[in-house]
Design a protein around this motif. Structure first.
Motif, short mmCIF file in Angstrom:
data_model
loop_
_atom_site.label_atom_id
_atom_site.label_comp_id
_atom_site.label_asym_id
_atom_site.label_seq_id
_atom_site.Cartn_x
_atom_site.Cartn_y
_atom_site.Cartn_z
N GLY A 119 42.52 -2.01 49.91
CA GLY A 119 43.33 -3.17 50.26
C GLY A 119 44.58 -3.17 49.43
O GLY A 119 45.29 -2.17 49.35
N LYS A 120 44.83 -4.29 48.76
CA LYS A 120 46.06 -4.45 47.99
C LYS A 120 45.78 -4.21 46.51
O LYS A 120 45.12 -5.03 45.86
N PHE A 121 46.27 -3.12 45.97
CA PHE A 121 45.97 -2.75 44.57
C PHE A 121 46.87 -1.57 44.27
O PHE A 121 46.71 -0.51 44.87
N TYR A 122 47.81 -1.73 43.36
CA TYR A 122 48.83 -0.68 43.24
C TYR A 122 49.26 -0.50 41.79
O TYR A 122 49.12 -1.39 40.95
N ALA A 123 49.86 0.69 41.56
CA ALA A 123 50.50 1.02 40.28
C ALA A 123 49.54 0.84 39.11
O ALA A 123 49.92 0.43 38.03
N SER A 124 48.27 1.18 39.34
CA SER A 124 47.23 0.89 38.36
C SER A 124 47.40 1.72 37.09
O SER A 124 48.10 2.73 37.08
N LYS A 125 46.73 1.26 36.07
CA LYS A 125 46.84 1.92 34.75
C LYS A 125 45.49 1.77 34.06
O LYS A 125 44.92 0.68 34.02
N SER A 126 44.99 2.88 33.51
CA SER A 126 43.69 2.82 32.83
C SER A 126 43.88 2.96 31.33
O SER A 126 44.92 3.43 30.87
N PHE A 127 42.88 2.56 30.57
CA PHE A 127 42.90 2.83 29.12
C PHE A 127 41.47 2.99 28.63
O PHE A 127 40.51 2.54 29.26
N PHE A 128 41.35 3.67 27.49
CA PHE A 128 40.04 3.86 26.87
C PHE A 128 39.83 2.75 25.86
O PHE A 128 40.61 2.60 24.91
N ASP A 129 38.78 1.96 26.08
CA ASP A 129 38.45 0.88 25.16
C ASP A 129 37.50 1.44 24.10
O ASP A 129 36.29 1.55 24.34
#
Ligand code: DQQ
Length: 571
Positions: free
Chosen positions: A303-313
């Motif tokens: 659906g609508k979900f863009y330009a995502s960014k992940s990180f290691f916690d």
């Protein structure tokens, strides 16, 4: 109690009289609705106190505090004047606003501080790499570091005197309009940093690879880390390791046995990822399966979900993903009147599925502390054509977990050979189109008379090899009826779910929050996020929640729990 709902039949009659595809919202309701600013603001999704937000930037944990940066317009609820907004948190649920981390101040970022990432350098010192748009509209890559490392809130950032670190020029011949969004850097065994910048050349999407010893002088590698012909500009690339033997996340520089790598690129409003192998000595990334490469295979969200960014916690050993959920109103005036635009999805924990080809995603566990007053239904049967209200829940701000199973799949419809796009199948076979096994699922943010609703549902089809195909859909055609269709994007979303319905239950988790509906199917195998603006919420503050089965075969609900959600303290 099961019953064939006259209300449901009423909906079908209404649809058949008015014609499903062309119900003008104005025809559906003649009432003029004054939309107050705050009705569609969310209770537990991240958003700034006002104005425009888009991409997540550089999430990280530093001295036990979570930092979240985001593309922000400090003057208006429309895109423009972009700076880095900044908030901090101790639990990823409640957020405290901080002053913007990066403002447009220098010749190299005067027209915008675009997206980028954070990297923890040696000794855990954070650094921001971001794209600046310079006076000549060229995109250049810049560095900023905290002013006071002793400040856990990192309220002040200093731009490097060496900026811009990388700029398009006549030697590298990079197109200055298509050169942006540096990734989090990783440290290679050769002792040099690597990072990727999104790029496009002649219509081909590219992840340009850079190397650096000191994080200031960056040399472009001869070959990109990854590219795909004719795929258009790759925005906001992300590149990170995942474990093949554990659900724990890995620090970004982890390599070696039991590690795969994920490459993600954002293009055409969609975040695509592919799982593959990274050879750090040759600096080569090869997807495991070419047919699942960027643009062909898995998406973080359908659906609508863009330009995502992940990180290691590092505090919890999780890999966590943030993604921008844009408004679905095309009319900029509406955003301006509301005074805000843009949400972040609930942060998702991500890990590699045991089959190794796709990621699983699940809302971070911390969000569960907002749950209250559970409504629990044990096993029940959803008869063909039935609709049942789930009462006792704040249907505007809720979290629902349920699973379905069918005793037999005899009535499953045939999957047609020419159906190659699940999204299209969801639009042809929307919630109101009666099926064999399904559609069954939820009607959320619904009006009492069920003239208006958003349907999240499954349909099970029979494939050619006597296999079963599970389709998951989010149908917005009957959402937000007060908005003229020219102002509201009613796209129906759909995905195939890699679940064997003969062996496994079909699970659905749906988070509802005023104007966002986030659904996780098959325990996180497919996610669909939608934006809707319920008329009822504007009228009387009330919405309703139903389970439904519009198939000709009964399905079992094995367990259903619906919680009302408390409001989080957000900015
Ligand atoms: N948004 C940023 C760009 C990025 C785009 C500008 C993706 O850096 O490519 O706000 O939404």
């Amino acid at each position: 109690m099961e019953y064939v709902s006259s209300v449901w039949l009423g909906v079908l009659v209404f649809i058949s009289i008015h014609g499903y595809g062309n119900i003008g919202p104005c025809e559906a309701s003649s009432r003029v609705i004054q939309t107050p600013d705050q009705i569609y603001r969310t209770g537990y999704h991240f958003q700034p106190a006002k104005y425009w937000m888009n991409d997540p930037n550089g999430p990280m944990i530093y001295m036990g505090i979570y930092h979240f940066f985001y593309q922000y317009n400090p003057y208006d609820a429309q895109a423009g004047n972009i700076v880095w907004g900044h908030s901090t948190s101790t639990d990823l649920v409640n957020w405290t606003p901080q002053p913007p981390a990066l403002l447009r101040s220098e010749p190299y970022d005067f027209k915008g501080c675009f997206s980028g990432s954070t990297t923890l350098l040696s000794g855990g010192k954070p650094a921001i790499l971001y794209t600046g748009v310079d006076f000549s509209d060229n995109q250049v890559q810049n560095l900023a570091v905290p002013k006071y490392l002793a400040d856990p809130y990192l309220t002040e950032w200093v731009k490097s005197p060496y900026n811009p670190l990388i700029a398009p020029n006549s030697v590298n011949k990079i197109d200055g309009q298509n050169f942006r969004d540096p990734t989090t850097a990783w440290l290679n065994p050769d002792g040099n940093w690597r990072m990727v910048v999104g790029n496009q050349q002649n219509g081909n999407g590219i992840g340009l690879l850079y190397r650096s010893k000191n994080f200031i002088d960056w040399i472009q590698a001869e070959n990109p880390l990854h590219f795909m012909n004719n795929s258009g500009m790759w925005e906001c690339p992300d590149f990170f390791p995942v474990s093949t033997i554990s659900q724990n996340g890995l620090e970004t520089s982890t390599m070696g046995p039991n590690v795969k790598h994920v490459f993600k690129a954002s293009k055409a409003s969609t975040d695509f990822y592919t799982v593959g192998t990274y050879n750090p000595n040759k600096d080569i990334f090869i997807p495991d399966n070419k047919s699942l490469d960027i643009g062909l295979g898995f998406r973080y969200d359908y659906g609508k979900f863009y330009a995502s960014k992940s990180f290691f916690d590092s505090a919890t050993s999780r890999k966590i993903l943030f993604g921008w959920v844009n408004e679905s109103v095309n009319n900029l005036e509406i955003n301006s009147i509301r005074g805000w635009a843009g949400l972040q999805g609930i942060p998702r924990r991500i890990w590699l599925h045991k089959f190794g080809n796709q990621l699983l995603q699940w809302p971070i566990v911390e969000i569960e502390k907002l749950r209250m007053n559970p409504v629990i239904e044990d096993t029940s049967v959803l008869m063909p054509g039935s609709v049942r209200e789930i009462s006792g829940v704040n249907a505007t701000q809720a979290d629902i977990e349920m699973s379905f199973s069918a005793k037999t799949l005899e009535k499953a419809e045939k999957w047609e050979a020419n159906w190659t796009n699940p999204q299209q199948v969801c639009s042809i076979k929307s919630a109101s189109v009666k099926g064999g096994v399904g559609p069954f699922g939820l009607l959320v943010l619904a009006s009492k008379d069920m003239q208006e609703y958003t349907a999240i549902f499954f349909r099970i089809f029979r494939g050619d090899n006597n296999n079963f195909i599970v389709l998951m859909c989010s149908d917005q055609t009957r959402s937000s009826l007060h908005l003229p269709s020219s102002d509201y994007d009613k796209t129906t979303y759909g995905a195939l779910l890699n679940v064997d319905p003969l062996q496994e239950k079909l699970s659905l988790r749906t988070l509802i929050d005023h104007s966002i509906v986030e659904s996780f199917g098959g325990e996180g195998k497919a996610c669909i996020t939608a934006r809707v603006y319920p008329t009822n919420l504007a009228m009387d503050g009330a919405t309703h929640l139903y389970v439904f089965n519009n198939g000709s075969q009964s399905v079992d609900i094995s367990k259903l729990t619906a919680w009302s959600m408390k409001t989080a303290q957000i900015n």
